[in-house]
Design a protein around this motif. Sequence first.
Motif, mmCIF file in Angstrom:
data_model
loop_
_atom_site.group_PDB
_atom_site.id
_atom_site.type_symbol
_atom_site.label_atom_id
_atom_site.label_comp_id
_atom_site.label_asym_id
_atom_site.label_seq_id
_atom_site.Cartn_x
_atom_site.Cartn_y
_atom_site.Cartn_z
ATOM 1 N N THR A 1 -10.615 0.445 -6.427
ATOM 2 C CA THR A 1 -9.289 -0.139 -6.164
ATOM 3 C C THR A 1 -8.411 0.767 -5.320
ATOM 4 O OG1 THR A 1 -8.257 0.761 -8.170
ATOM 5 C CG2 THR A 1 -9.413 -1.348 -8.367
ATOM 6 N N GLY A 2 -8.817 2.034 -5.099
ATOM 7 C CA GLY A 2 -8.002 2.918 -4.277
ATOM 8 C C GLY A 2 -8.211 4.388 -4.570
ATOM 9 N N ILE A 3 -7.373 5.202 -3.943
ATOM 10 C CA ILE A 3 -7.395 6.655 -4.124
ATOM 11 C C ILE A 3 -6.113 7.061 -4.842
ATOM 12 C CG2 ILE A 3 -7.357 8.895 -2.949
ATOM 13 C CD1 ILE A 3 -8.994 7.673 -0.723
ATOM 14 N N GLN B 1 -6.203 -1.161 1.695
ATOM 15 C CA GLN B 1 -5.601 -1.696 2.923
ATOM 16 C C GLN B 1 -4.735 -0.677 3.649
ATOM 17 O OE1 GLN B 1 -4.983 -2.766 -0.167
ATOM 18 N NE2 GLN B 1 -2.846 -3.369 -0.490
ATOM 19 N N PHE B 2 -4.463 0.474 2.984
ATOM 20 C CA PHE B 2 -3.660 1.520 3.611
ATOM 21 C C PHE B 2 -4.509 2.725 4.009
ATOM 22 C CE2 PHE B 2 0.235 -0.155 1.176
ATOM 23 C CZ PHE B 2 0.585 -0.964 2.244
ATOM 24 N N ILE C 1 4.388 5.290 -6.802
ATOM 25 C CA ILE C 1 4.528 5.293 -5.346
ATOM 26 C C ILE C 1 3.239 4.769 -4.738
ATOM 27 C CG2 ILE C 1 4.742 6.765 -3.307
ATOM 28 C CD1 ILE C 1 6.505 8.618 -4.991
ATOM 29 N N VAL C 2 3.368 3.799 -3.855
ATOM 30 C CA VAL C 2 2.233 3.304 -3.071
ATOM 31 C C VAL C 2 2.348 3.923 -1.686
ATOM 32 C CG1 VAL C 2 1.061 1.285 -2.131
ATOM 33 C CG2 VAL C 2 2.168 1.156 -4.378
ATOM 34 N N MET D 1 -2.663 6.237 4.235
ATOM 35 C CA MET D 1 -3.328 7.247 5.055
ATOM 36 C C MET D 1 -4.030 6.500 6.191
ATOM 37 S SD MET D 1 -4.901 10.148 2.449
ATOM 38 C CE MET D 1 -5.956 9.067 1.489
ATOM 39 N N MET D 2 -3.259 5.903 7.077
ATOM 40 C CA MET D 2 -3.862 5.104 8.145
ATOM 41 C C MET D 2 -3.254 5.402 9.509
ATOM 42 S SD MET D 2 -2.296 1.337 7.265
ATOM 43 C CE MET D 2 -0.516 1.063 7.102
ATOM 44 N N PHE D 3 -2.540 6.541 9.618
ATOM 45 C CA PHE D 3 -1.943 6.927 10.884
ATOM 46 C C PHE D 3 -2.437 8.312 11.291
ATOM 47 C CE2 PHE D 3 1.206 4.162 8.757
ATOM 48 C CZ PHE D 3 1.226 3.111 9.673
#
Length: 228
Positions: A95-97, A112-113, A187-188, A191-193
């Motif tokens: 589900t994520g990091i 998605q991020f 906090i959401v 890491m996509m930039f």
Amino acid sequence: MYTLVTLADVVQIVPSDFEKPSARAIEDYINEKYADKVIHKVGLCVGFHSLLSASEGLIGNGSGIVHVNVDFKLVVFRPFKGEIIRAIISHSNATGIFMSMDFFEDVVIPPQFFFSPSSWEDDENGNKIWIWKSDEGPEFFFDRTEKCLIRVEQEQWNDLSPQMQRPEDFNLEEKDQYGLRRSPYRIVASMMFTGLGPEMWWIQEDEAAAGAIEEGGADGASDDVEMA
């Protein structure tokens, strides 16, 4: 990342604290009540900052406790949307990091991020991990304990105080969409930039670029010598 908020409260000074200076007794009470706790839609309280005003103390009947009306400022952790912060990868799942800032653990980065395309698969040791496969070919791993730069995207609030919930809904073990216990403040992040993600990725890239510049400079110097 940090801000000052003004609050008002009634401080209770017990007889055992009468030997302390009044300001110190008030500060100790406020820190004990608020430090390391989340105030809904305000943030995570770090500690007492300053006392703005205090009324005359009123002694309660029978208890000897002194009640003082105070206005004060607290240091609060609440990064703004778009802020770049540092954190460490504590663990991950499909589900994520999930990130840690030592004093604050409720930071999540949904798929998605991430950099795209990223996938949840086995690494070379057979451990499940998120991997970014860049367009240039190499694979980049979101390894546990990696120091990262992340960007704040959203806040998620849950008022978990008993008075805000029906008795049948009060369950501290209830899981959220990430498979974790519900948190009062999460906090959401993303890491996509360029520049975000594990710092080691970009350090290696900078070192490679610096090496290419040095090689180019050396070649230019030798050409000048030959021309002379």
